[in-house]
Write a protein that holds these residues in place. Sequence first.
Motif, PDB file in Angstrom:
ATOM      1  N   ARG A  24       0.765  -1.152  -0.003  1.00  0.00           N
ATOM      2  CA  ARG A  24      -0.027   0.336  -0.270  1.00  0.00           C
ATOM      3  C   ARG A  24       0.439   1.582   0.049  1.00  0.00           C
ATOM      4  O   ARG A  24       0.380   2.392  -0.613  1.00  0.00           O
ATOM      5  CB  ARG A  24      -0.616   0.184   0.839  1.00  0.00           C
ATOM      6  N   ALA A  27       2.562   1.875  -3.524  1.00  0.00           N
ATOM      7  CA  ALA A  27       1.269   2.478  -4.919  1.00  0.00           C
ATOM      8  C   ALA A  27       1.263   3.989  -4.866  1.00  0.00           C
ATOM      9  O   ALA A  27       0.940   4.352  -5.383  1.00  0.00           O
ATOM     10  CB  ALA A  27       0.318   1.745  -4.061  1.00  0.00           C
ATOM     11  N   GLN A  28       1.967   4.228  -3.641  1.00  0.00           N
ATOM     12  CA  GLN A  28       2.200   5.872  -3.802  1.00  0.00           C
ATOM     13  C   GLN A  28       3.243   6.697  -4.160  1.00  0.00           C
ATOM     14  O   GLN A  28       3.099   7.755  -4.157  1.00  0.00           O
ATOM     15  CB  GLN A  28       1.964   6.420  -2.223  1.00  0.00           C
ATOM     16  N   GLN A  58      -2.235  -2.153  -7.925  1.00  0.00           N
ATOM     17  CA  GLN A  58      -3.085  -1.112  -8.656  1.00  0.00           C
ATOM     18  C   GLN A  58      -4.579  -1.061  -8.372  1.00  0.00           C
ATOM     19  O   GLN A  58      -4.869   0.563  -8.134  1.00  0.00           O
ATOM     20  CB  GLN A  58      -3.613  -1.910  -9.631  1.00  0.00           C
ATOM     21  N   SER A  59      -5.269  -1.998  -7.272  1.00  0.00           N
ATOM     22  CA  SER A  59      -6.297  -1.047  -6.367  1.00  0.00           C
ATOM     23  C   SER A  59      -5.858   0.089  -5.655  1.00  0.00           C
ATOM     24  O   SER A  59      -6.588   0.380  -4.912  1.00  0.00           O
ATOM     25  CB  SER A  59      -6.763  -1.667  -5.648  1.00  0.00           C
ATOM     26  N   TYR A  60      -4.671   0.378  -4.922  1.00  0.00           N
ATOM     27  CA  TYR A  60      -4.691   1.521  -4.114  1.00  0.00           C
ATOM     28  C   TYR A  60      -3.824   3.178  -5.284  1.00  0.00           C
ATOM     29  O   TYR A  60      -3.297   3.739  -4.040  1.00  0.00           O
ATOM     30  CB  TYR A  60      -3.661   0.888  -2.779  1.00  0.00           C
ATOM     31  N   ARG A  61      -2.809   2.833  -6.456  1.00  0.00           N
ATOM     32  CA  ARG A  61      -2.337   3.983  -6.906  1.00  0.00           C
ATOM     33  C   ARG A  61      -3.991   5.275  -7.000  1.00  0.00           C
ATOM     34  O   ARG A  61      -5.064   4.737  -7.442  1.00  0.00           O
ATOM     35  CB  ARG A  61      -2.371   3.282  -8.125  1.00  0.00           C
ATOM     36  N   GLU A  62      -2.794   5.839  -6.772  1.00  0.00           N
ATOM     37  CA  GLU A  62      -3.873   7.382  -7.412  1.00  0.00           C
ATOM     38  C   GLU A  62      -3.232   7.940  -7.749  1.00  0.00           C
ATOM     39  O   GLU A  62      -3.518   9.531  -8.315  1.00  0.00           O
ATOM     40  CB  GLU A  62      -4.347   8.247  -5.643  1.00  0.00           C
ATOM     41  N   ARG A  63      -2.189   7.223  -8.391  1.00  0.00           N
ATOM     42  CA  ARG A  63      -1.888   8.696  -9.315  1.00  0.00           C
ATOM     43  C   ARG A  63      -1.972   7.830 -11.117  1.00  0.00           C
ATOM     44  O   ARG A  63      -1.320   6.717 -11.241  1.00  0.00           O
ATOM     45  CB  ARG A  63      -0.174   9.027  -9.280  1.00  0.00           C
ATOM     46  N   PRO A  64      -1.382   8.501 -12.037  1.00  0.00           N
ATOM     47  CA  PRO A  64      -1.777   8.000 -13.363  1.00  0.00           C
ATOM     48  C   PRO A  64      -0.706   7.368 -13.548  1.00  0.00           C
ATOM     49  O   PRO A  64      -0.460   6.655 -15.011  1.00  0.00           O
ATOM     50  CB  PRO A  64      -2.452   9.164 -14.150  1.00  0.00           C
TER      51      PRO A  64
END
Length: 119
Positions: A24, A27-28, A58-64
């Motif tokens: 997690r 993911a950031q 990927q389910s925790y990604r907030e960036r493109p």
Amino acid sequence: PQPVQVPRIPVWVAGGWPHRKPLRRAAQWDGLYAMTVNQVTNEFLTPAEIREIASYVQSYRERPEPFDIAVNGELPSDAGQAEEMLQQYAAAGATWWLEIDRGSFEEYRERIRKGPPRT
């Protein structure tokens, strides 16, 4: 000195599957350095596990921006088998392969001389 990369150097977070907190956190950022073995079974990570890891992150990604997943292990000495193995990991979501340094210095040097698997 300032890094050449803009806005900063890529940050990869190490994590061991199936422990989820480090994934997690990763993911950031820009990538994950997946520990060599499953932390419960102590077996090399499989392409199926890399696929699970990629999906979880990927389910925790907030960036493109793209996200790297680095995996390490041992490739077979047969070039065809090595290429097939790399393709399986790449299809699962791995973007980097790092070869484990095992064996003698000369054996490892010979693997380097052969270069990457060729199709």
